[in-house]
Design an enzyme around this catalytic site. Structure first.
Site, short mmCIF file in Angstrom:
data_model
loop_
_atom_site.label_atom_id
_atom_site.label_comp_id
_atom_site.label_asym_id
_atom_site.label_seq_id
_atom_site.Cartn_x
_atom_site.Cartn_y
_atom_site.Cartn_z
N GLU A 271 -31.92 5.37 -31.67
CA GLU A 271 -31.44 6.75 -31.62
C GLU A 271 -32.24 7.67 -32.55
OE1 GLU A 271 -27.22 6.95 -32.20
OE2 GLU A 271 -26.78 5.69 -30.47
N ASN B 119 -28.62 4.13 -25.28
CA ASN B 119 -27.26 4.11 -25.85
C ASN B 119 -26.47 5.25 -25.23
OD1 ASN B 119 -28.48 2.25 -27.50
ND2 ASN B 119 -28.25 3.42 -29.39
N TYR C 176 -22.33 6.98 -24.83
CA TYR C 176 -20.91 6.95 -25.19
C TYR C 176 -20.07 7.95 -24.39
CZ TYR C 176 -22.02 3.92 -29.11
OH TYR C 176 -22.42 2.85 -29.87
N ARG D 274 -28.01 -7.98 -30.49
CA ARG D 274 -28.88 -6.91 -30.95
C ARG D 274 -28.51 -6.54 -32.38
NH1 ARG D 274 -28.39 -1.01 -30.52
NH2 ARG D 274 -30.45 -0.13 -31.00
N HIS E 226 -32.99 1.43 -37.81
CA HIS E 226 -31.71 1.96 -37.35
C HIS E 226 -31.16 2.87 -38.45
CE1 HIS E 226 -28.01 1.21 -34.65
NE2 HIS E 226 -27.68 2.18 -35.50
N GLU F 152 -26.31 0.25 -26.36
CA GLU F 152 -25.02 0.54 -27.01
C GLU F 152 -24.09 1.23 -26.03
OE1 GLU F 152 -24.89 2.61 -30.76
OE2 GLU F 152 -26.64 1.56 -31.54
#
Length: 1934
Positions: free
Chosen positions: A1625, A1765, A1767, A1535, A1580, A1837
């Site tokens: 995002e 994504n 985290y 990606r 991005h 991600e």
């Protein structure tokens, strides 16, 4: 008082009787809010775009003027209205400041004081029976609205309508409204040319967008007024402007061109309102150009039919402004009015502005009278033509701020004195003329008013230089031959801003772009010739010369002939701001300047040159950009410049010839320069090439003057090249026949500069591409420096050109420059040889070739500033010692040759042999800002010095700053060791308020700052050194300056809060406090003359307000300590002065103190004072007036601060003087603030000792009372400072007068009842030498004077603290001066300290208490004061250590059971990166600038360590290596993102960058060839900067540009891509880019900007999806999605409120973006919350933009899978509703996010810590499934940041846990997860964290230019997972 009009516009009587205006015709005057009101931030007014641009870019305005005060009409409106009424007019036009009504631009905050002001203004206008005519918008948009795109953003329609409604509702009585003034200026110059605020230069795009939005806004306001305010019976329209365009010829093309311009400038706004839609010619032209520029649709926005109908007819009249038709052409307005009638019908025309400016300050404004007469007659003509003109408004009532021209242009009927604080108005002559017109309706005979016009050209400053020698060689040079030397103004004078000098282009470029000059040198001081000219004239006289090119009277006195050059490259910057020499108007300005110079200086000047080397100015200044003004316009700029300069020269020549020659009898010419061009061979081609070079280099400027017109060869070459480059006309401007005749012969001699020569060869014709001077000339050259070559050929053997019809067949030639540069040596034999050779060539030319050479001028008199080479080149006969403060001139060897041809020692007296008392305290001092560095480390906030050095670097010499300075924040332990070694008893340092309280307020204490000072204090105490701590040493928090700083009395409370915290946290270790250091420097320097931060200039007002606040702050801190801490911290009772005589033996009894013994020293504990500063002021004579003047100065300098504390109240001398001056200046009360009786009592006695800083002394003389004009502290004092020439001086130029210190100490004793005195600063500045004998002498003498004061004068001096421990940042002097005992090497990152010789001296003094090495007399005088401070370390810094909980290398390990299921066989494992983070090649191969490029280059500190992505991982060049690494890992997918700017450099679709396309094609092909599936993201975070310049993502038009970009990408790359993400995002783009400003573009518009952004992004995504679905899916068969991001939000408890809060957070962070795509429309909770908060904040509709039903339907379903994504996770708790104040996204959510202390953490940059909660990912996946109907999910991600180690077990543990959670989601929760692309393939640029965070499987070495990749341990782990599908090494369940 004017008669009351009996009509509205419609009732006008149309007949014209005897050249009178019709009955009922309205006459009026106009003003505008921003131009007159001032009070820019008063009474709640918000910042507008003009406030913003002039405060952030002062040079944008001529003379750095601002409208902060302007005419002060905010306070003087009644006076203005009366002035208008006195004119007898019928209407008064004004505009309303949007920012004064709505400070934030939006309707949520209404400023009632602003409304009240306009209500009062209208009431005042009506009181005089005048009609109020109001304008809603006159160019001054609120800055917060510009930050979301301004007039390019369609949302502005709503904001403007809200604003208009509030105005209409609250401001009654206005009969005529205009929505906008001069729409063309708003759009064309605000968003196209950038000439006006907001200064966007987006020509041909943003200006059309602005026009579209502005017209819709106008229509919306019009309809709202008609619908809701019809009862007011007013009229409303728009005001347009235009100049008449006369066809240049009768050719059809020119007639059509003139009509076309009228439609582009006027019709583009009028047509939609009066006829409907844009003018057809505009539509056709823009569409035609757009198509050829490869735009997919016209750049002109298209109106819908509904919009056309809405706008059409929105007028009650036509407002029209007219000024000039380029020149004053009155018939132009008549023609324009006729054209309006013909084009738009019989509409009522209200002329809303018409006027003329003058540049001087004369009241005799004849030009205005003539203008009004001519233009009003033309208007009468138009009325007779049948044009329905109903009113005329003169611009303007008063002189005002004329936008980018500042106050340099004057349009007013009344003169305004902008130098006077009262802004006095004075009528000009035109007032009476206009009054007669307004009251009689007829135009008077102008002959009654006019007289012959005198020039009002500004007096500009010129320089003169010429040389002469007696005889060099009488056998060769004629008797009357002139020898001379040369200089030029900028190169030698200095005094760059002295005595009223304006900024020139070299001033501008050296200050705004220091690196433009070698070594960042500048000419600010140069050789200081401005002050040393007499000395320089003597040097010339000593040479025996008879002429020199500078300085007239002194030169003539010494029999030296001046040769004066009017222009030597350094013209005023304001003229460059209008185009400089490429603007033909410059010829007129130069002519005005020349006339002034001839008039003022011409009687003593016999030789003038108009220009020096115009070729250099034009070719290097406007083509190559290698000289100021550094314009790069090759092949165009230099020819425009040459054309203008030649015209300017001719005008000046004719002025001299016709007006001055007969009386002054001088000569005038131009000085040209040229190298001799020698053919490289005898071939015809090379001979012709050499001739071509001479004609371009020399003939281009000389031919028109000496022969007439350009050289034919030049005309032919440029014409040929221009045609081949597709120019319709030659790039060389054409002279008319009249101009040729006018220029030809404008010389009296031939001025010639020459330095070198060159061989020339013919060259091949270059292809036709970009214009280029070099291609025009078409030669190859090789430089030569043969001495005889130039003159022997150029002056003689080359045939002298025929010079036309002038009498000279042999023109007199004056060689005006010739010289050699070298390394500056005094033995300059090379120069002697050079002059010998060149002068020999001159003799040959004279006697062998019969050339009429009349003089020779050597370059140069002295070494000087050599332009871009700075001071690195040396041409002078005299060497200038730049290391000498006096810039000493030293003759070189060549001086004697040329003549034949033609720091201090310190005063030291006998050393005082007495010893200091045993308990005398010796110490050294520093201050926080000067030594600590670490300016933003560990939570420290910004202070005023941080702010000023970062926003205005040139404020400090060499643009130094204290970001690192001595780095004592990290080297404090080193400094303590130095102090210990020095043996000091005390160490005085200051605290950084911003390090302890980052915001300045007490609500947030920064613990690392507290810890640092605690550690420092403890280390000092441990080493027997007593800390002496200052609370404030000039560096207070910027946030407090933002609320007014020290003039604001509220700061006293904030300081008290700060002091209380400091006493509480640090007081146990500190016994001696200073509240302030040198408050005089803070107040007078910070708020008076502006020489210290914050740099406020408010002389006579600001410093007194500051003093009062500082005294109150000091007193509050003292009382807090005395009442709350003194007893608890073992302090003393305060000092009480003795009553009556005092004897030494009694002194110890004066203190009610406890004493402790510390290492043999007796110490008192707990004392507080402040450190004042003063010079000693010695009367210049014994005259009473001088004695009183000296005392007066002492009271103003020291007593102003000390008297309230030590005696009570202001000094009477200060009260009397300021009161007297204030009354004379017209103030109703004294400028000195009153201290109430309570305040006097509260301040009096707030001391335990007297701290005094002293450095130097002055002689003081009384002077006469100055005029009562501007308030001024200096005029209040009324003295003159002098220096005795016998006094020695320091390196810094301060006097060295030791007895002055003694006298000062005695004065303090006598004035303040002998308090204990600590000398808190005293020291010497020098050049930094380690052999600092000067410092030893200085301290010896000053300490000897202290001993005299103690023993002879019985002054109670208890301590001496020398300045300074080490060299440091010396405020505005930066690191250029050195006060330290220790030298600091600021060029070394480690900032090593090296002891100077004075260290041993001071160490010995402290140890022995004696100044002499011999035994000195020990005093029996003990306990002089028990202030024994043991010593202390430089209040540098504690090395703060981040404590991270690590267990060995692994800070957590995954402890849950590993899922033993295998991933599905078709599961897509991959890795991820993004373009900006890895590619580099930021400007390679045609790539354009993106928002991250822009922010890292313009604001480097935005990124940690000033990192950039310019190179990053260099993947742009290393992509093949990266594919190999991916192949080796076995990934199935990669990606990556595309750089929009690499594909479309401008952001628009008209220009595709093929290298960018090729790069991505190659990458995709390589991936596919290796079995790796590309997963491609279109955006991005790194979108093109040109799109940000038109508002960025809050601007809905970006959706269309994104769609164009997407279509190109799908077309060019789609065959190789099956997985697309439109955005990555978008939450980060919107919330951080436009909400909190944490990501580029860094816009802070929380609660508004991010929501506008979200809407545009969703529309852009949907457009791209539909384009793919409808145009490409059938052939490419790919999938399109958007990559969203979210943490998991876990309720903090089982309470319903917390559960709802967690869900609410999910909907705001993920649902805001996901719901419109997957379910349709905004999440209901978001709708409800934002609407609720908006209503509470006063908005009349929700801040969340509405999605129409069509848009909801269009967006819904635009996905093929769900990309997420993830985290980290948070605990979320509900919180109470916050106050309804500022809009805020976080307050809309109303939650608190927490962390569970049991969760593991990783240290990351976007938050303090990112928690490691694998089950959070599982829950998130389940939530997506349940919320969005189980879409296929790709985790795009997920990853871990860590340090740089290759042994990344922590990363392996992280992925084990998170992938196990994915398996749980797949097998336990039945979530449809199809793929996982881990972040990140390699370490990269992690946005604002730069390269400080590491996410990569591969380590990248960013210190190596090759950016090598090295596999971490985790590579093998992930490779194994991909290969086996299993997380466990054991067999897993397939």
């Amino acid at each position: 008082m004017a008669a009351k009009p009996e009509h509205l516009l419609g009732n006008l009587v149309a007949s014209v009787d005897n050249r009178k205006f019709p009955k009922g015709f309205l006459f009026g005057v106009a003003t505008a809010a921003y131009q007159t009101e001032g009070a820019w931030n008063e009474d709640g007014k918000g910042e507008n775009i003009w406030d913003y641009v002039i405060h952030n870019n002062p040079t944008y305005i001529r003379n750095n003027d601002t409208a902060d005060i302007a005419c002060d009409s905010y306070h003087k409106y009644k006076e203005d209205v009366k002035l208008a009424a006195d004119l007898g007019i019928q209407h008064y036009r004004f505009s309303i400041s949007w920012s004064r009504i709505l400070p934030r631009g939006s309707a949520d905050l209404i400023n009632t004081k602003g409304i009240q002001f306009y209500q009062n203004l209208v009431k005042e206008i009506l009181a005089y029976d005048m009609i109020p005519v109001g304008t809603l918008y006159h160019w001054d948009l609120p800055q917060p609205l510009q930050e979301i795109g301004g007039w390019t953003n369609p949302e502005m329609v709503r904001y403007f309508t809200d604003y208009a409604r509030i105005v209409f509702e609250n401001i009654d009585g206005v009969r005529y409204w205009a929505t906008f003034n001069e729409a063309k200026m708003v759009c064309r110059h605000g968003y196209g040319s950038g000439y006006y605020a907001p200064a966007l230069t987006l020509d041909g795009t943003a200006d059309y967008m602005c026009s579209y939005v502005l017209l819709k806004s106008h229509a919306a306001a019009y309809h709202m007024y008609k619908k809701d305010f019809a009862h007011l019976s007013g009229k409303i329209s728009i005001v347009l402007d235009g100049q008449w365009c006369e066809p240049a010829t009768s050719r059809t093309e020119d007639i059509e061109a003139a009509e076309r311009r009228l439609h582009f400038e006027f019709g583009i706004y009028a047509n939609p309102i009066f006829l409907g839609n844009w003018p057809k010619v505009v539509i056709d032209r823009v569409k035609f150009r757009s198509e050829r520029e490869n735009f997919t649709k016209s750049r002109l926005p298209e109106f819908t039919q509904e919009e056309i109908d809405t706008i059409n007819g929105t007028f009650d009249y036509l407002g029209y402004n007219n000024y000039l038709t380029n020149y004053i052409v009155p018939w132009g307005i008549r023609k324009y009015l006729q054209w309006i009638k013909k084009t738009y019908g019989d509409v009522d025309i209200f002329i809303v502005e018409n006027g003329v400016s003058e540049t001087g300050t004369t009241l005799e404004d004849d030009i205005r009278i003539q203008f009004y007469a001519d233009y009003l007659n033309a208007i009468l003509d138009a009325i007779e033509d049948g044009v329905k003109i109903v009113a005329y408004t003169a611009w303007s009532l008063i002189d005002n701020f004329e936008w980018t021209d500042g106050y340099s242009n004057r349009f007013g009927l009344y003169h305004v004195d902008f130098n006077h604080p009262n802004r006095t108005r004075t009528p000009k002559k035109s007032v009476d003329f206009y009054r007669r017109i307004a009251t009689t309706l007829e135009i008077p005979d102008v002959s009654e008013y006019l007289k012959p016009v005198k020039s009002t050209a500004p007096t500009l400053h010129c320089y003169v230089n010429t040389l002469s020698a007696d005889d060099i060689n009488t056998n060769y040079f004629p008797d009357d031959f002139m020898f001379g030397v040369a200089t030029s103004s900028y190169q030698v004078e200095g005094g760059w801003d002295a005595d009223g000098k304006g900024e020139n282009i070299w001033d501008h470029i050296t200050h705004t772009n220091p690196s433009y000059i070698k070594n960042e040198d500048n000419g600010d001081i140069a050789c200081d010739h401005y002050h040393k000219w007499k000395e320089d004239v003597q040097l010339i006289k000593d040479l025996g010369l008879n002429h020199y090119r500078n300085l007239i009277k002194e030169l003539k006195t010494n029999n030296i002939e001046p040769v004066v050059t009017l222009h030597h490259w350094d013209y005023p910057q304001p003229l460059q701001d209008i185009g400089g020499w490429t603007n033909v108007l410059m010829a007129d300005y130069f002519a005005d300047y020349a006339r002034v110079a001839f008039q003022e200086l011409g009687e003593d000047v016999k030789f003038w040159s108009t220009f020096n080397e115009p070729k250099q100015s034009c070719q290097n200044g406007f083509s190559k950009g290698s000289l100021a003004p550094a314009i790069k316009s090759p092949g165009i700029g230099e020819y425009m410049c040459a054309y203008t300069m030649i015209l300017a020269h001719a005008k000046a020549w004719h002025i001299y010839d016709e007006e001055f020659r007969s009386t002054q009898d001088g000569k005038i010419s131009i000085v040209l320069n040229s190298e001799w061009a020698e053919p490289g061979s005898n071939s015809t081609d090379d001979v012709e090439a050499a001739e071509r070079e001479l004609q371009f280099m020399f003939g281009l400027y000389g031919n028109a003057i000496y022969n007439g017109n350009w050289p034919q060869l030049v005309i032919d070459r440029i014409g040929f090249r221009s045609k081949g480059e597709n120019f319709t006309l030659s790039r060389l401007p054409e002279f008319t026949e009249d101009q040729i005749e006018y220029i030809k012969g404008t010389y009296d001699y031939f001025g010639f500069n020459s330095y070198r020569s060159a061989y020339i060869w013919d060259a091949e014709e270059e292809p036709f591409g970009e214009p280029s001077y070099e291609n025009d000339v078409r030669i190859t050259r090789k430089q030569q420096n043969n001495t005889k070559f130039v003159f022997a050929v150029a002056l003689g053997r080359k045939k002298t050109p025929t010079l036309g019809k002038r009498e000279f067949q042999r023109p007199p030639i004056l060689i005006t420059e010739n010289g050699l540069d070298d390394d500056g040596r005094l033995e300059d034999d090379d120069r002697i040889e050079y002059y010998t050779g060149y002068l020999s060539a001159v003799l040959d030319a004279i006697f062998l070739d019969n050339v009429n050479v009349i003089g020779y001028t050597a370059w140069s008199l002295m070494d000087n500033f050599e332009w871009t080479y700075g001071y690195s080149r040396h041409y002078g006969l005299y060497y200038v010692n730049r290391s000498s403060e006096d810039l000493e001139r030293i003759p070189k060897k060549s001086v004697d040759f040329y003549k034949k041809r033609s720091c201090h020692s310190l005063f030291v007296k006998a050393v005082n042999t007495r010893a200091f008392p045993e308990d005398f305290v010796f110490g050294v001092a520093t201050s926080s800002y000067q030594i600590e560095g670490a300016w933003d480390a560990d939570g420290k906030g910004e202070n005023v010095w941080d702010h000023i050095v970062h926003t205005n670097p040139s404020y400090v010499i060499n643009e130094d700053n204290a970001d690192v300075t001595c780095d004592s924040y990290h080297k404090w332990e080193v400094d303590v060791e130095l102090l210990k070694d020095l043996g000091v008893h005390s160490y005085r340092f200051s605290l950084s308020w911003a390090r302890i309280l980052p915001t300045g307020f007490a609500n947030k204490i920064n613990e690392p700052g507290i810890t640092y000072y605690k550690n420092l204090i403890k280390a000092l105490k441990d080493n027997g050194i007593e800390p002496v701590v200052t609370l404030h040493h000039w560096d207070f928090p910027q946030s407090l300056q933002d609320i007014g700083g020290w003039p604001n009395p509220k700061l006293a409370d904030h300081f008290a809060d700060y002091a209380r915290i400091v006493f509480r946290e640090l007081g146990d270790g500190v016994k001696y406090w200073n509240t302030f250091n040198e408050p005089r420097a803070t107040c007078q320097g910070g708020y008076g003359d502006g020489r210290n931060a914050p740099g406020i200039k408010s002389p006579g007002v600001g410093e007194y307000l500051c003093v009062r606040t500082v005294l109150l702050a000091h007193a509050k801190a003292y009382h807090i300590y005395d009442e709350e801490f003194r007893s608890a911290q073992n302090g003393t009772q305060k000092y009480m002065p003795p009553q009556g005589p005092m004897y030494p033996e009694e002194i110890s009894d004066l203190y009610c103190m406890d004493f402790t013994t510390n290492n043999g020293f007796v110490s008192a504990l707990g004392m507080i004072g402040l450190a004042l500063n003063s010079d000693w002021d010695e009367p210049a004579s014994n005259h009473t007036a001088d004695i009183e003047a000296a005392e007066r100065r002492m009271q103003f300098a020291l007593g102003l601060y000390a008297n309230p504390i030590f005696n009570g109240g202001w000094p009477q001398a200060v009260i009397d003087r300021v009161g007297f001056r204030s009354e004379g200046e017209g103030f109703s009360q004294s400028r000195l603030p009153v201290l109430s009786d309570e305040e006097i009592e509260y301040i009096n006695g707030t001391y335990d000792y007297f701290g005094i800083n002293h450095y130097a002394s002055d002689l003081v003389r009384d002077i006469d009372e100055p005029d009562f004009d501007t308030p001024s502290y200096d005029l209040d004092v009324r003295i003159q400072k002098l220096t005795d020439p016998d006094w020695n001086e320091t390196y810094c130029g301060r006097s060295i007068v030791p007895w002055g210190q003694r006298k000062l100490l005695k004065w303090i004793k006598d004035t303040y009842n002998n308090p204990p005195i600590v000398i808190t600063e005293n020291g010497l500045c020098d050049d930094g030498s380690l052999e600092d004998n000067d410092r030893i002498y200085y301290h010896t003498e000053y300490l000897s004077a202290v001993l005299d004061a103690i023993y002879e004068d019985e002054v109670n001096v208890i301590g001496y603290i020398a300045w300074s421990l080490m060299d440091n940042f010396e405020w505005s002097s930066g690191y250029s001066v050195h006060f330290g005992f220790y030298h600091v090497d600021f060029s070394d990152d480690d900032r090593p300290r090296t002891a100077k010789k004075s260290v041993d001296f001071y160490k010995n003094l402290i140890a022995t208490r004696c100044l002499s090495d011999e035994e000195c007399t020990k005093s029996q005088w003990r306990n002089v004061v028990s202030f024994k401070v043991r010593a202390l370390v430089t209040f540098l810094c504690y090395k703060y250590v981040y404590v991270i909980l690590w267990c060995g290398r692994i800070f957590f390990s995954f402890v849950g059971a590993v899922n033993t299921n295998a991933f599905p066989e078709d599961f897509l494992f991959g890795l991820a990166t993004s373009s900006y983070q890895i590619e580099g090649g930021w400007d390679a191969d045609g790539k354009g600038e993106n928002v991250w490029d822009h922010i890292v280059h313009t604001k480097p500190t935005y990124i940690k360590n000033n990192d950039t992505g310019d190179v990053a991982c260099d993947a742009y060049h290393k992509w093949e290596e990266d594919v190999e690494l991916l192949k080796d890992m076995g990934v199935k997918a990669y990606r990556f993102s595309l750089s929009w700017s690499r594909i479309l450099p401008t952001g628009f679709a008209n220009k595709i960058n093929e290298p960018g396309i090729t790069y991505y094609k190659n990458l995709i092909k390589a991936l596919k060839d290796n079995g790796i599936e590309p997963v491609v993201t279109l955006h991005h975070w790194d979108f093109p900067q040109p799109l940000q310049d038109i508002g960025g993502w809050p601007n809905a038009d970006l959706a269309d540009h994104f769609a164009d970009y997407a279509r190109i990408v799908f077309r060019e790359l789609g065959d190789g891509v099956k997985y697309w993400n439109t955005f990555n995002e978008p939450k980060a783009t919107c919330q951080s880019g436009y909400g909190d400003g944490g990501c580029a573009p860094g816009i802070k518009s929380t609660g508004i900007g991010e929501y506008l952004c979200v809407r545009t992004v969703l529309l852009a995504h949907a457009k791209a999806y539909h384009i793919y679905d409808e145009e490409f899916r059938a052939t490419q068969n790919g999938l399109v999605a958007i990559a969203l991001n979210s943490d998991w939000d876990e309720p903090a408890s089982n309470h319903t409120d917390d559960i709802e809060a967690a869900e609410r957070r999910m909907q705001f962070s993920l649902g805001l973006y996901g719901n419109p795509i997957f379910n349709g429309g905004w999440p209901q909770v978001v709708i409800d919350r934002v609407a609720f908060r908006s209503e509470g904040e006063g908005f009349n509709k929700s801040r969340l933009p509405e999605l129409s039903d069509d848009e909801i339907e269009y967006i819904k379903g635009t996905y093929d899978y769900f990309a997420i994504n993830h985290y980290g996770s948070d605990l979320v708790r509900d919180v109470a509703e916050s106050d309804f104040d500022t809009p805020n996204y976080n307050l809309d959510m109303r939650i608190q996010s927490l962390g569970d202390p049991d969760w593991n953490h990783t240290f990351c940059g976007w938050s303090v810590s990112t928690v490691i909660v694998p089950w959070g990912q599982r829950k998130l996946l389940k939530w997506i499934k349940d919320t969005y109907n189980n879409p296929p999910i790709m985790i795009t991600e997920n990853g871990l940041c860590s340090d740089d180690s290759l042994e990344d077990d922590d990363r392996i543990s992280f992925f084990t846990g998170y992938l196990s959670a994915v398996l749980d989601a797949i097998y336990e929760d039945d979530v449809n997860v199809i793929g996982y692309t881990a972040w990140s393939f390699m370490d990269n640029f992690e946005w604002t964290n730069g390269y400080s965070l590491r996410f990569g499987f591969y380590q990248v070495d960013f210190t190596d230019d090759d950016r090598p990749r090295t596999a971490r341990k985790s590579v093998d782990f992930y490779k194994n997972v991909i290969a086996t599908g299993c997380l466990s090494d054991e067999e897993c369940t397939k």
